[in-house]
Scaffold this active site. Structure first.
Site, PDB file in Angstrom:
ATOM      1  N   THR A 183      34.570  11.912  22.510  1.00  0.00           N
ATOM      2  CA  THR A 183      34.270  10.853  21.542  1.00  0.00           C
ATOM      3  C   THR A 183      35.215   9.685  21.718  1.00  0.00           C
ATOM      4  O   THR A 183      36.417   9.886  21.825  1.00  0.00           O
ATOM      5  CB  THR A 183      34.487  11.384  20.111  1.00  0.00           C
ATOM      6  OG1 THR A 183      33.503  12.346  19.850  1.00  0.00           O
ATOM      7  CG2 THR A 183      34.425  10.278  19.079  1.00  0.00           C
ATOM      8  N   VAL A 212      25.579  16.976  12.450  1.00  0.00           N
ATOM      9  CA  VAL A 212      26.286  15.693  12.452  1.00  0.00           C
ATOM     10  C   VAL A 212      27.776  15.991  12.323  1.00  0.00           C
ATOM     11  O   VAL A 212      28.167  16.852  11.523  1.00  0.00           O
ATOM     12  CB  VAL A 212      25.805  14.803  11.279  1.00  0.00           C
ATOM     13  CG1 VAL A 212      26.689  13.580  11.123  1.00  0.00           C
ATOM     14  CG2 VAL A 212      24.350  14.402  11.486  1.00  0.00           C
ATOM     15  N   GLY A 213      28.587  15.319  13.102  1.00  0.00           N
ATOM     16  CA  GLY A 213      30.031  15.567  13.072  1.00  0.00           C
ATOM     17  C   GLY A 213      30.784  14.575  12.204  1.00  0.00           C
ATOM     18  O   GLY A 213      30.231  13.954  11.291  1.00  0.00           O
ATOM     19  N   ASP A 214      32.042  14.401  12.525  1.00  0.00           N
ATOM     20  CA  ASP A 214      32.911  13.525  11.735  1.00  0.00           C
ATOM     21  C   ASP A 214      32.740  12.042  12.074  1.00  0.00           C
ATOM     22  O   ASP A 214      32.987  11.171  11.235  1.00  0.00           O
ATOM     23  CB  ASP A 214      34.379  13.887  11.984  1.00  0.00           C
ATOM     24  CG  ASP A 214      34.743  13.707  13.461  1.00  0.00           C
ATOM     25  OD1 ASP A 214      34.072  14.321  14.311  1.00  0.00           O
ATOM     26  OD2 ASP A 214      35.664  12.927  13.767  1.00  0.00           O
ATOM     27  N   GLY A 235      37.662  15.240  18.572  1.00  0.00           N
ATOM     28  CA  GLY A 235      37.856  16.683  18.474  1.00  0.00           C
ATOM     29  C   GLY A 235      36.759  17.318  17.643  1.00  0.00           C
ATOM     30  O   GLY A 235      35.743  16.685  17.347  1.00  0.00           O
TER      31      GLY A 235
HETATM   32  N1  ASP Z   1      34.289  14.489  16.923  1.00  0.00           N
HETATM   33  C1  ASP Z   1      33.030  14.670  17.619  1.00  0.00           C
HETATM   34  C2  ASP Z   1      32.108  15.478  16.781  1.00  0.00           C
HETATM   35  O1  ASP Z   1      32.524  16.494  16.245  1.00  0.00           O
HETATM   36  C3  ASP Z   1      33.134  15.342  18.924  1.00  0.00           C
HETATM   37  C4  ASP Z   1      34.267  15.042  19.802  1.00  0.00           C
HETATM   38  O2  ASP Z   1      35.166  14.285  19.489  1.00  0.00           O
HETATM   39  O3  ASP Z   1      34.292  15.614  20.878  1.00  0.00           O
HETATM   40  O4  ASP Z   1      30.946  15.157  16.709  1.00  0.00           O
END
Ligand code: ASP
Length: 300
Positions: A183, A212-214, A235
């Protein structure tokens, strides 16, 4: 509350003394100064940083800079976690999430977007052209078409091949730090001292359909308050969402933490989550004086 008292109230001392904390990773920090332009981002993305920097050198705002910066990553088919080339979900669909915030506290975000790679720019359109903060799925895609964004297939040959290989075993677990790219979260301060941020992702590879993530959640993957500072994350989104990571970092800075201390405190909270050896989480932050911090749960 005076800073020292606030720290005591949070029990800072106890956490630092606990085992395991020493393995947490301090990343580079630097200081520029109010009104000295600055760009920081998660991961090594020199082309994106350069695009953001050049935007500001050509009188663009911090918001222009972060949107242009992450657009480089979104358009790179070789990056496997942002924009085109992002790994798909379990069903083979590439679904993107993004958010932006500006120095006035305006925010925009899009979630579960298919077929449009420049989702940070789309989030900016949501912020600037609609009365809303978040648009999701088909509605966000309809809005993208109306705004003249180009529709295209985001599943590259390489991603499809990797997905088909994954289907053979269907193992689902976060993998620590084997990614060479992740990300993109980017923060910038322009010569007016205005802070802005953008965060763009395809989320976890082979996530459940609809996950859906952060990154598009204001306060989790990104938060900007020009009176204080800004923070963004990369992350495992689930770990970051559960601590409202970026908003808490900004709030800690408001109460006197340096950006570095604030990133460390929130990673420390994440380190108490179960299964904490098996995922990565990282924050970068900047305060309104141009001082930066960064901290990650795992090396790498
Ligand atoms: N933070 C992102 C999510 O959880 C993924 C990532 O940073 O690799 O969607």
């Amino acid at each position: 509350m005076k800073r020292r008292h606030f720290i005591q109230a949070l029990g800072w001392g106890t956490g630092v003394a606990a085992g395991g904390w020493k393995s947490l990773q301090k990343l580079t920090s630097l200081k520029s100064g109010v009104g000295e332009p600055l760009v920081i981002s998660t991961w090594r993305v020199p082309d994106s940083n350069e695009a953001a920097w050049q935007t500001m050198m050509n009188n663009g705002s911090a918001l222009d800079a972060v949107v242009n910066g992450v657009a480089i990553d979104e358009a790179d088919p070789n990056g496997s976690t942002v924009g085109i080339g992002g790994r798909p979900d379990r069903e083979g669909q590439v679904t993107l999430d993004a958010s932006v915030m500006d120095h006035n506290g305006n925010a925009g975000s899009v979630v579960y977007v298919q077929g449009f790679k420049h989702v940070a720019a789309l989030a900016r359109k949501v912020m600037e052209e609609t009365p809303h903060v978040i648009l999701a799925g088909a509605g966000a895609e309809q809005f993208a078409s109306e705004q003249g964004f180009k529709e295209e297939d985001l599943l590259t040959e390489g991603s499809e091949k990797a997905w088909k290989k994954w289907l053979e075993e269907k193992n689902y677990q976060p993998v620590i730090n084997i990614e060479n790219h992740d990300t993109i979260g980017m923060l910038a301060m322009d010569s007016q001292g205005h802070l802005s941020g953008a965060c763009s992702t395809s989320g976890l590879a082979y996530k459940m359909n609809g996950r859906v993530g952060d990154s598009p959640i204001i306060g989790a993957g990104l938060f900007v308050d020009n009176e204080v500072g800004a923070a963004t994350a990369t992350g495992l989104g689930e770990s970051i969402l559960k601590v409202a990571g970026s908003a808490i970092i900004v709030e800690l800075m408001r109460h006197g933490y340096t950006p570095q201390e604030a990133c460390e405190e929130v990673i420390k909270r994440i380190s108490r989550q179960k299964n904490n050896k098996n995922f990565q989480a990282c924050f970068i932050a900047v305060n309104n004086e141009g001082e930066t911090g960064a901290f990650a749960l795992q090396p790498g």
